[in-house]
Write an enzyme that holds these catalytic residues in place. Structure first.
Site, mmCIF file in Angstrom:
data_model
loop_
_atom_site.group_PDB
_atom_site.id
_atom_site.type_symbol
_atom_site.label_atom_id
_atom_site.label_comp_id
_atom_site.label_asym_id
_atom_site.label_seq_id
_atom_site.Cartn_x
_atom_site.Cartn_y
_atom_site.Cartn_z
ATOM 1 N N GLN A 167 -5.328 3.939 -12.498
ATOM 2 C CA GLN A 167 -4.299 3.057 -11.948
ATOM 3 C C GLN A 167 -4.741 2.267 -10.725
ATOM 4 O OE1 GLN A 167 -0.055 4.127 -12.467
ATOM 5 N NE2 GLN A 167 -0.160 4.521 -10.278
ATOM 6 N N GLU A 209 0.534 -4.394 -7.148
ATOM 7 C CA GLU A 209 0.222 -4.045 -5.766
ATOM 8 C C GLU A 209 -0.756 -5.009 -5.115
ATOM 9 O OE1 GLU A 209 -0.741 0.101 -5.549
ATOM 10 O OE2 GLU A 209 1.209 0.701 -6.341
ATOM 11 N N ASP A 246 -6.921 6.353 -7.701
ATOM 12 C CA ASP A 246 -5.683 6.970 -8.173
ATOM 13 C C ASP A 246 -5.791 6.984 -9.688
ATOM 14 O OD1 ASP A 246 -3.213 7.866 -8.911
ATOM 15 O OD2 ASP A 246 -2.089 6.180 -8.098
ATOM 16 N N GLU A 287 -6.781 10.749 -6.290
ATOM 17 C CA GLU A 287 -5.355 11.062 -6.391
ATOM 18 C C GLU A 287 -4.980 11.347 -7.841
ATOM 19 O OE1 GLU A 287 -1.240 8.478 -5.930
ATOM 20 O OE2 GLU A 287 -2.949 7.987 -4.647
ATOM 21 N N ASP A 314 0.089 13.532 -5.933
ATOM 22 C CA ASP A 314 1.223 12.602 -5.901
ATOM 23 C C ASP A 314 2.287 13.093 -6.867
ATOM 24 O OD1 ASP A 314 3.006 10.502 -5.869
ATOM 25 O OD2 ASP A 314 1.705 9.109 -6.936
ATOM 26 N N LYS A 339 5.600 9.761 -0.281
ATOM 27 C CA LYS A 339 6.434 8.620 -0.672
ATOM 28 C C LYS A 339 7.877 8.973 -0.344
ATOM 29 C CE LYS A 339 3.527 7.087 -4.558
ATOM 30 N NZ LYS A 339 3.411 7.082 -6.045
ATOM 31 N N SER A 369 5.003 0.778 -6.131
ATOM 32 C CA SER A 369 4.592 -0.470 -6.785
ATOM 33 C C SER A 369 5.685 -1.530 -6.709
ATOM 34 C CB SER A 369 4.198 -0.209 -8.242
ATOM 35 O OG SER A 369 5.228 0.473 -8.922
ATOM 36 N N LYS A 390 -1.558 4.127 2.214
ATOM 37 C CA LYS A 390 -1.736 3.308 1.015
ATOM 38 C C LYS A 390 -0.617 2.288 0.999
ATOM 39 C CE LYS A 390 -2.171 4.802 -3.078
ATOM 40 N NZ LYS A 390 -1.980 5.574 -4.342
#
Length: 432
Positions: A167, A209, A246, A287, A314, A339, A369, A390
């Site tokens: 990703q 992103e 990631d 990640e 994550d 997050k 995102s 990030k």
């Protein structure tokens, strides 16, 4: 001297606004008796973990079911009457009252997006009431560490319409002396990468992103491009700028196997592929190298690579202290991605960071995102001394807004400001 009555919540408002993907999200406003106001807009993810707090949507035809008018209603008609009259300076109490009002484990009744918007807006109103920046209000006098940015310059997976399985392919400018220098280094590599892609006839369109989303033959091809871009921009790979991944492996995990690159891999095979990448490239952080429920595999991965690179959970941890504690107990991973909308309140976010710190895990503050112009995570990264953030690539204003806020904070701190750099990544840099 602040009159305590000035910090009492007078009014709570909400509205439906748009995020960076053109989807609805919610903005909350908290107005205090003394006139101070705080606003917050919540983000939204594309690759979401199964254990995240519940993001409430309207369903139906409007905005293809993604409207948040129900969230607005929950804020103004249910949350507002409950917290008006309370002091905005008592963050834990307000977050606790909202969670109790919701009454579910994953905040599915009111919506994590409703609770989070009010939670952050409350903190902002209190900071404004005290006449101080958010990072200082949340972090106190020790809030002076600027984070190393993990810059997502090649997008794949659920964040881009291309053939890359992983990703995010990120730059980590840990060799800089200041955040401003780190940002410049990243930007110069970003533009060099764009030039290289153009020369190869590859797309320079960007993903969600802000990173490029070219069709490349393999994940290794992305690594090769980044190393070449770092060198061509005049920097030393692994010494000044390293790489981070990631993998987002939950996205391609099915029936006990990992499917990418046109074939299936067992957990052991997946770990072997990650080891090959670490040996071949200057990677300092991975990640979600394995899926969110592959706990046994995560244990094996940590034994194999945990002393060499940062292994970030994550989807594995979803900013949840219960899942993080399980990981700590089972010696799984060594870092948590933070997050705020995964857990749904500022208080619980701070608790997750605190648990990570006390347990020797690093914390990486992260965007989503589907982002907005809200810059809370920039302040949060400094407030908590997390040392890493990030927030996307070097394009798209909703990403750059966070970088610009960190520049302002660094300027405001002056000689007090320190850049985390290689010191914060510690033994993970160059430990090959």
């Amino acid at each position: 001297m602040i009159d305590s009555l000035d910090l009492v919540i007078d009014t709570v408002l909400a509205r439906e606004v748009l995020d960076s993907r053109g989807n609805p999200t919610v903005e909350a406003e908290v107005l205090l008796e003394g006139g101070a106001i705080g606003r917050a807009i919540v983000p939204s993810g594309a690759s979401t973990g199964a254990y995240e707090a519940h993001e409430l949507r309207d369903a139906g035809d409007r905005y293809f079911g993604k409207g948040v008018l129900k969230v607005v209603e929950n804020i103004e008609e249910r949350i507002a009457p409950t917290i008006c009259g309370l002091s905005a300076s008592d963050q834990a109490t307000i977050d606790g009252v909202m969670s109790e009002l919701d009454g579910t484990e994953n905040k599915s009744k009111l919506g994590a997006n409703a609770i989070l918007a009010v939670s952050i807006a409350t903190a902002r109103s209190a900071a404004n009431g005290y006449g101080m920046p958010l990072y200082r209000y949340l972090g106190g006098p020790m809030a002076s560490l600027l984070p190393v940015p993990l810059m997502n310059v090649i997008n794949g997976g659920a964040h881009a319409a291309n053939n890359l399985d992983f990703q995010e392919f990120m730059l980590v400018p840990h060799g800089a002396n200041t955040f401003r220098e780190a940002l410049r280094m990243g930007a110069e590599v970003f533009h060099t990468l764009k030039q290289l892609l153009s020369e190869k006839g590859l797309s320079t369109a960007v993903g969600d992103e802000g990173g490029f989303a070219p069709n490349l033959q393999s994940n290794q091809a992305a690594g090769d491009l980044l190393v070449k871009s770092i060198e061509k921009a005049g920097f030393i790979p692994g010494e000044q700028i390293s790489l981070a991944l990631d993998v987002a492996s939950t996205e391609f995990f099915k029936d006990g196997a990992y499917f990418f690159g046109g074939r299936n891999y067992s957990t052991e095979g997946m770990i072997e592929e990650l080891v090959k990448l670490v040996n071949a490239y200057p990677i300092v952080s991975i990640e979600d190298g394995l899926a969110e429920d592959d706990w046994e595999g995560w244990g094996l991965l940590t034994k194999e690579l945990g002393e060499k690179v940062q292994l970030v959970g994550d989807d594995l941890f979803v900013t949840n202290t219960s899942r993080l504690q399980r990981g700590i107990n089972q010696k799984v991973a060594n870092s948590i991605l933070i997050k705020v909308n995964q857990i749904g309140s500022l208080t619980e976010t701070l608790q997750a960071i605190d648990l990570a710190n006390r347990s020797g895990y690093t914390s990486v503050i992260s965007h989503r995102s589907g982002e907005t112009e809200d810059t809370t995570i920039a302040d949060l990264s400094v407030a908590t001394r997390a040392g890493q953030i990030k927030t996307g690539s070097l394009s798209r204003s909703e990403r750059v807004a966070k970088y610009n806020q960190l520049l302002r904070i660094e300027d405001e701190l002056g000689s007090e400001a320190t850049y985390a750099g290689s010191n914060d990544l510690g033994p993970l840099c160059g430990k090959k």
